[in-house]
Design a protein around this motif. Structure first.
Motif, PDB file in Angstrom:
ATOM      1  N   LEU A  32       0.872  -1.137   0.157  1.00  0.00           N
ATOM      2  CA  LEU A  32      -0.034  -0.177   0.042  1.00  0.00           C
ATOM      3  C   LEU A  32       0.970   1.202  -0.115  1.00  0.00           C
ATOM      4  O   LEU A  32       0.529   2.272  -0.693  1.00  0.00           O
ATOM      5  N   TYR A  33       2.068   1.211   0.866  1.00  0.00           N
ATOM      6  CA  TYR A  33       2.744   2.476   1.097  1.00  0.00           C
ATOM      7  C   TYR A  33       3.971   2.386  -0.029  1.00  0.00           C
ATOM      8  O   TYR A  33       4.296   3.614  -0.443  1.00  0.00           O
ATOM      9  N   TRP A  34       4.135   1.488  -0.598  1.00  0.00           N
ATOM     10  CA  TRP A  34       5.662   1.330  -1.126  1.00  0.00           C
ATOM     11  C   TRP A  34       5.330   1.050  -2.750  1.00  0.00           C
ATOM     12  O   TRP A  34       6.386   1.037  -3.735  1.00  0.00           O
ATOM     13  N   LEU A  35       4.172   0.482  -2.977  1.00  0.00           N
ATOM     14  CA  LEU A  35       4.066   0.018  -4.334  1.00  0.00           C
ATOM     15  C   LEU A  35       4.259   1.183  -5.608  1.00  0.00           C
ATOM     16  O   LEU A  35       4.965   0.903  -6.720  1.00  0.00           O
ATOM     17  N   PRO A  36       3.666   2.194  -5.502  1.00  0.00           N
ATOM     18  CA  PRO A  36       3.839   3.240  -6.292  1.00  0.00           C
ATOM     19  C   PRO A  36       5.371   3.904  -6.635  1.00  0.00           C
ATOM     20  O   PRO A  36       5.702   3.926  -7.711  1.00  0.00           O
TER      21      PRO A  36
END
Length: 504
Positions: free
Chosen positions: A301-305
């Motif tokens: 959620l926090y690191w995929l982009p």
């Protein structure tokens, strides 16, 4: 009035004013049980969409707050340590959210869920707006933003135990997995709603990105207070023979006192204690399982982009905007995974078997995504979607259907309510993992992304192992033709052992 640590209810359940208004338009003077179920499903669904939408402005405005090209950013986040300060605010929010979940669940079984949920929604709206208020007030103190996020996290933690408890009161265990699988789509829809709303308002100033979601959740909080029926006895709803919920059972019969003249049952029942809730069979394994499952999910959620934008796909790097849009496919996979996990678990009557199956399949999915995701956009999309199915599927199942099942476990013998407490224990433990995962990724990614994915695969493996004992029990129950829960009830009868102590 009982103290907050006691097992007595601190409220008297009453019929919502909105329900009384709707009944005036019915010839029979009352809503049907199916209509109540539809109302509960919709209200809890949109309520948690609003909770998730209120979390999204932080990620949407990060670029604006820290970018030196947009009016110099916004102090104190416009310096070289800006991203680190924003990360500390995220960590503070998630940490308080995790701790607050335990307290909120404990209180949720003792307070009127409708009022308590309304307080959580309006409080979340207030502090979300207060964060954006700094834009107009020209506040630049880091500790102001930190304090506001801490309080926002506290009120956010009220939402989940309440909505799961209310939904669990209205839907029986047999179909709960499928229903809650569909219902769990609110997470992704909330993220999408918050992103679209905050992005659309950002052009007017970053403060508006917070004010929009804040007004939305505040308005819906009022709607919830006016119309949400907490449970069937409160509104006098009569269920037919196919709609007998486990929360209303005593052995195999309906507890007549709950469907009879006692419309305000708050002082007639006792709520289970925090330590006693941990003793309910299955609570501890699923809670620690969710710790590792949520660690994996929230890392994505926090690191995929960021990961997508910093790794070549098809021989080129994607822009941050394109990477953000592409990463939503992981959430789409999560919606599909939640529905599939719920449906399969209903058909098998095996929550642990289904959850573990998805978790173990997540390991090769993560490995394939890391190794082959860079080859082309098509392969990346397929593997990202697949990873979302297997990572978020068990996450959705455990936080919804499993929590509701365990909160209405037959070993309670109908003399205790534990829905909110059990939900808080399971999701609160998972939220600790959610706070740890992104932080570890920040350090480990500096070494290599391979190390990050090995960490995630290891966490998934441990998560599956924690359910081994429950899987064996479910398989034995399938072979013998009886449910494991029935065996627990039999073994917890007076002649075998004392019932769970609800006074802890």
């Amino acid at each position: 009035m009982a103290s907050w640590t006691s097992s007595q209810f601190l409220y008297e359940e009453t019929k919502p004013v909105g329900i009384q208004f709707l009944e005036r338009f019915k010839r029979s003077g009352r809503l049907s049980f199916k209509q109540y179920q539809a109302l509960v499903f919709i209200l809890t669904f949109v309520a948690y969409i609003a909770f998730h939408a209120a979390r999204k402005p932080n990620s949407i405005v990060k670029g604006t707050l820290s970018a030196s090209t947009v009016k110099g950013g916004w102090a104190p986040f416009d310096g070289p340590d800006g991203p680190a300060l924003l990360g500390q605010i995220d960590l503070a929010f998630l940490s308080v959210y995790a701790v607050g979940m335990f307290v909120a669940g404990h209180l949720g079984d003792r307070l009127d869920l409708r009022t308590f949920l309304t307080i959580g929604m309006i409080g979340t709206g207030f502090f979300t707006a207060l964060f954006g208020f700094a834009f107009w007030a020209d506040f630049h103190s880091f500790y102001y933003f930190l304090a506001v996020q801490v309080l926002a996290g506290w009120f956010q933690s009220i939402g989940w135990p309440c909505v799961v408890a209310v939904l669990g009161n209205w839907f029986d265990k047999k179909r709960r997995g499928m229903i809650m699988g569909v219902w769990s789509a609110h997470t992704s829809l909330g993220n999408i709603t918050g992103s679209l709303l905050a992005s659309a308002l950002l052009k007017f100033g970053w403060g508006w990105s917070f004010l929009g979601p804040a007004l939305l959740i505040t308005f819906l909080g009022i709607v919830v207070y006016l119309f949400l029926p907490v449970n069937p006895p409160t509104v006098g709803a009569e269920r037919d023979g196919t709609e007998v919920d486990s929360t209303m059972r005593l052995g195999d019969t309906i507890t007549e006192s709950l469907l009879g003249s006692r419309m305000s049952t708050g002082f007639d029942r006792k709520a289970i204690g925090f330590m006693a809730a941990w003793k309910i069979p299955g609570v501890a394994p699923f809670a620690f399982c969710l710790f590792f499952t949520k660690l994996v999910s929230y890392t994505f959620l926090y690191w995929l982009p960021f990961y997508v934008s910093h790794n070549m796909i098809g021989g080129e790097y994607l822009s941050e905007e394109t990477s953000g849009n592409l990463s939503t496919l992981f959430d789409v996979g999560g919606v599909v995974g939640g529905v599939l996990a719920g449906y399969i678990s209903d058909q098998l009557d095996g929550r642990a078997i289904t959850a573990a199956g998805f978790i173990y399949l997540a390991i090769p999915a993560l490995f394939l995504y890391r190794v082959y995701g860079h080859i082309s956009m098509t392969i990346n999309v397929i593997l990202m979607f697949t990873s979302g199915v297997f990572v978020n599927g068990p996450f959705a199942l455990i936080t919804t259907a499993v929590s509701a099942d365990l909160g209405t476990h037959k070993s309670l013998k109908g003399n205790a309510r534990a829905l909110a407490t059990v939900t808080a224990i399971i999701d609160g433990t998972g939220s600790i993992g959610a706070a740890i995962g992104p932080v570890l990724t920040g350090y480990i990614s500096a070494i290599s992304w391979d190390a990050v994915f090995y960490m995630l695969m290891t966490a998934a493996f441990i998560s599956g192992l924690l359910l081994t004992k429950l899987i064996i029990a479910e398989v034995k129950a399938m072979v013998s033709g009886s449910s494991e829960e029935d065996k627990v009830v039999a073994s917890s009868s007076p002649e075998h052992r004392a019932p769970i102590d609800v006074l802890l």
